[in-house]
Design a protein around this motif. Structure first.
Motif, mmCIF file in Angstrom:
data_model
loop_
_atom_site.group_PDB
_atom_site.id
_atom_site.type_symbol
_atom_site.label_atom_id
_atom_site.label_comp_id
_atom_site.label_asym_id
_atom_site.label_seq_id
_atom_site.Cartn_x
_atom_site.Cartn_y
_atom_site.Cartn_z
ATOM 1 N N LEU A 1 61.492 12.372 57.830
ATOM 2 C CA LEU A 1 60.643 10.739 57.406
ATOM 3 C C LEU A 1 60.624 10.511 56.351
ATOM 4 N N HIS A 2 61.504 10.614 55.829
ATOM 5 C CA HIS A 2 61.058 10.571 54.278
ATOM 6 C C HIS A 2 62.202 9.099 53.855
ATOM 7 N N LEU A 3 63.290 8.836 54.632
ATOM 8 C CA LEU A 3 63.752 7.792 54.125
ATOM 9 C C LEU A 3 63.114 6.750 54.877
ATOM 10 N N ALA A 4 62.649 6.567 55.497
ATOM 11 C CA ALA A 4 61.789 5.782 56.830
ATOM 12 C C ALA A 4 60.868 5.002 56.193
ATOM 13 N N GLN A 5 60.235 5.979 55.483
ATOM 14 C CA GLN A 5 58.665 6.239 54.773
ATOM 15 C C GLN A 5 59.481 5.463 53.511
ATOM 16 N N LEU A 6 59.965 5.637 53.120
ATOM 17 C CA LEU A 6 60.947 5.099 51.472
ATOM 18 C C LEU A 6 61.348 3.325 51.669
ATOM 19 N N GLU A 7 61.272 3.040 52.645
ATOM 20 C CA GLU A 7 62.060 1.595 53.482
ATOM 21 C C GLU A 7 60.889 0.991 53.697
ATOM 22 N N GLU A 8 59.873 1.593 54.237
ATOM 23 C CA GLU A 8 58.774 0.868 54.772
ATOM 24 C C GLU A 8 57.913 0.708 53.146
ATOM 25 N N ILE A 9 57.651 1.490 52.363
ATOM 26 C CA ILE A 9 57.548 1.631 50.717
ATOM 27 C C ILE A 9 57.968 0.554 50.190
ATOM 28 N N ALA A 10 59.118 0.233 50.061
ATOM 29 C CA ALA A 10 60.043 -0.690 49.768
ATOM 30 C C ALA A 10 59.875 -2.417 50.157
ATOM 31 N N GLU A 11 59.544 -2.333 51.520
ATOM 32 C CA GLU A 11 58.776 -3.888 52.187
ATOM 33 C C GLU A 11 57.604 -3.761 51.921
ATOM 34 N N ILE A 12 56.537 -3.291 52.103
ATOM 35 C CA ILE A 12 55.275 -3.971 51.835
ATOM 36 C C ILE A 12 54.511 -3.567 50.095
ATOM 37 N N ARG A 13 55.200 -2.555 49.443
ATOM 38 C CA ARG A 13 54.777 -2.697 47.944
ATOM 39 C C ARG A 13 55.498 -1.425 46.862
ATOM 40 N N PRO A 14 56.616 -1.786 46.737
ATOM 41 C CA PRO A 14 57.412 -0.655 46.029
ATOM 42 C C PRO A 14 56.651 -0.285 44.587
ATOM 43 N N LEU A 15 55.773 0.746 44.671
ATOM 44 C CA LEU A 15 55.632 1.221 43.263
ATOM 45 C C LEU A 15 56.113 2.927 43.091
ATOM 46 N N PRO A 16 56.422 2.883 42.075
ATOM 47 C CA PRO A 16 56.960 4.367 41.640
ATOM 48 C C PRO A 16 56.549 5.931 42.364
ATOM 49 N N VAL A 17 58.032 6.571 43.116
ATOM 50 C CA VAL A 17 57.513 7.685 43.778
ATOM 51 C C VAL A 17 58.141 8.311 43.238
ATOM 52 N N LEU A 18 57.417 9.476 43.364
ATOM 53 C CA LEU A 18 57.681 10.973 43.437
ATOM 54 C C LEU A 18 58.606 11.630 45.566
ATOM 55 N N CYS A 19 58.943 11.967 45.443
ATOM 56 C CA CYS A 19 59.604 12.010 47.001
ATOM 57 C C CYS A 19 60.455 13.724 46.599
ATOM 58 N N GLU A 20 59.665 14.445 47.881
ATOM 59 C CA GLU A 20 60.100 15.445 48.495
ATOM 60 C C GLU A 20 61.563 15.943 49.112
ATOM 61 N N LYS A 21 62.267 16.241 48.606
ATOM 62 C CA LYS A 21 64.432 16.572 49.224
ATOM 63 C C LYS A 21 63.470 17.258 50.866
ATOM 64 N N PRO A 22 64.781 16.544 51.295
ATOM 65 C CA PRO A 22 66.003 16.083 51.032
ATOM 66 C C PRO A 22 65.645 14.523 51.506
ATOM 67 N N LEU A 23 66.264 13.786 50.668
ATOM 68 C CA LEU A 23 66.171 12.721 51.222
ATOM 69 C C LEU A 23 66.673 11.750 52.341
ATOM 70 N N PHE A 24 67.693 12.746 52.882
ATOM 71 C CA PHE A 24 67.759 12.553 54.704
ATOM 72 C C PHE A 24 68.029 13.145 55.067
ATOM 73 N N THR A 25 68.556 13.300 56.321
ATOM 74 C CA THR A 25 69.071 14.592 57.335
ATOM 75 C C THR A 25 70.309 14.421 57.824
ATOM 76 N N ASP A 26 69.986 13.438 58.292
ATOM 77 C CA ASP A 26 71.913 12.691 59.058
ATOM 78 C C ASP A 26 72.025 12.250 57.813
ATOM 79 N N PRO A 27 74.076 12.368 58.442
ATOM 80 C CA PRO A 27 74.978 11.351 57.385
ATOM 81 C C PRO A 27 74.905 10.310 57.685
ATOM 82 N N ALA A 28 74.330 10.136 59.523
ATOM 83 C CA ALA A 28 74.560 8.486 59.357
ATOM 84 C C ALA A 28 74.257 7.419 58.384
#
Length: 371
Positions: free
Chosen positions: A77-104
């Motif tokens: 879920l991490h990458l999609a949630q970062l994208e949603e935050i970017a669209e709505i209200r981009p704040l400083p984020v501490l994001c747990e690893k891993p950033l993404f799970t699919d090479p695509a």
């Protein structure tokens, strides 16, 4: 009002470790939490009775008091949630690893990195474990320049998570991404350069083979050897075994160079240490010069309050201290999106090497480009 006012996205086992450590910071509070699982939500409310419990990422962002974010949701879920935050209200984020799970998904990360206007810190707790941090600080002097780095983790199987999401490669990114991106991040941090080649052997030998979820047997790996060569000639190896929880120390890291060797020994979570064995082991750093011979052992104890707050030897607290400085604008994130990308890319290369029996060349890898 506190200086750091967190919005939490995902509050399962790791999210609650973050809650306990945020509570130890003198000028921080949690003001909003999104956790869809009822049991985990109730536990989060017990930790933070003053926080608003909301039902979406967007609802967290709608809480005006929130001025920074923590993402501790399942990996996929991490990458999609970062994208949603970017669209709505981009704040400083501490994001747990891993950033993404699919090479695509790597191009999506590239687009996020180019457009996101606020700092994003990728959570890599192992950097901040006191014995590991001590090794990193002293390694150059102790070794005369590291030529070989070995990381050994002998630990317990994957714990039970909400919805058993961590039982399958498709949701985790695979063990060498989900679990081992920490170690590949350490390798690259210590090498101070990028990897050029990855070779691996690994698979599923013992764990979870008798489990079944909606008709499917877990496919998550439980052991591996991984060799990573770096641009500067440093050779590194990871040895992972996830059916070795009888070990005294969970992580053992050694760095060797022309002048000598430095090691650190890190115990696992204190809550798993058997009471009949007495006090849990204390972390150690051992320096072994070639001349004059004679290992020197240093104990590196961790504050008991920090040990009680989580499973990562106090590192989660130290990570939040650094993130507080990022939110205050006094420093940049210490673990960037590029660092997070490399940690995943090495793990994915290791899994490909283990599957195919062939080394994977990373000399032309470009962070966050199409993989």
């Amino acid at each position: 009002m506190k200086t750091l006012r967190y919005g939490i996205i995902g509050c399962g086992m790791m999210g609650q470790e973050h809650l306990r450590n945020i509570a130890l910071l003198p000028d921080a509070e949690v003001v909003a939490i999104f956790e869809p699982d009822a049991a985990m939500r109730a536990e989060a409310a017990r930790h933070c009775p003053g926080a608003r419990l909301v039902d979406s990422v967007a609802a967290v962002l709608a809480v005006a008091e929130v001025n920074c974010l923590l993402i501790a949701s399942p990996n996929f879920l991490h990458l999609a949630q970062l994208e949603e935050i970017a669209e709505i209200r981009p704040l400083p984020v501490l994001c747990e690893k891993p950033l993404f799970t699919d090479p695509a998904d790597a191009p999506r990360l590239a687009a996020l990195r180019a457009a996101y206007p606020a700092p994003i810190w990728v959570a890599m707790e192992y950097r901040y474990m006191p014995p590991v941090a001590h090794l990193i600080r002293e390694a150059e002097a102790a070794t005369g320049g590291i030529r070989m780095l070995t990381i050994r983790e002998h630990r317990f199987p994957f714990l039970e998570k909400v919805g058993d999401w961590n039982r399958f490669n498709a949701r985790t990114g695979g063990t060498l991404v989900e679990k081992c991106c920490h170690f590949f991040d350490l390798m690259r941090l210590i090498a101070q350069c990028d990897p050029v080649r990855v070779m691996a052997s690994g698979g599923q030998a013992v764990n979870h083979l008798d489990e079944c979820y909606e008709g499917a047997t877990p496919d998550i790996w439980d052991h591996a050897y991984v060799i990573v060569d770096f641009e500067n000639g440093m050779r590194t190896m990871l040895e992972l075994c996830m059916f070795a929880e009888g070990s005294r120390y969970q992580e053992e890291i050694s760095a060797v160079g022309p002048s000598g060797k430095i090691e650190c020994l890190v115990p696992g979570p204190g809550r798993f240490w058997p009471a009949h064995l007495g006090a849990p082991p204390v972390p150690q750093v051992i320096v072994s010069p070639r001349e004059p011979k004679g290992p020197r052992l240093l104990e590196v104890p961790v504050d008991p309050d920090l040990l009680a707050a989580g499973d990562h030897n106090g590192s989660t607290f130290y990570q939040h201290q650094g993130f507080a400085r990022v939110v205050a604008g006094t420093q940049a994130p210490e673990v960037s999106l590029t660092d997070g990308w490399w940690a995943v890319a090495i793990g994915m290369a290791a899994q490909e090497s283990a599957r195919t029996g062939q080394a994977v060349d990373l000399r032309h890898a470009v962070p966050e480009a199409t993989v």
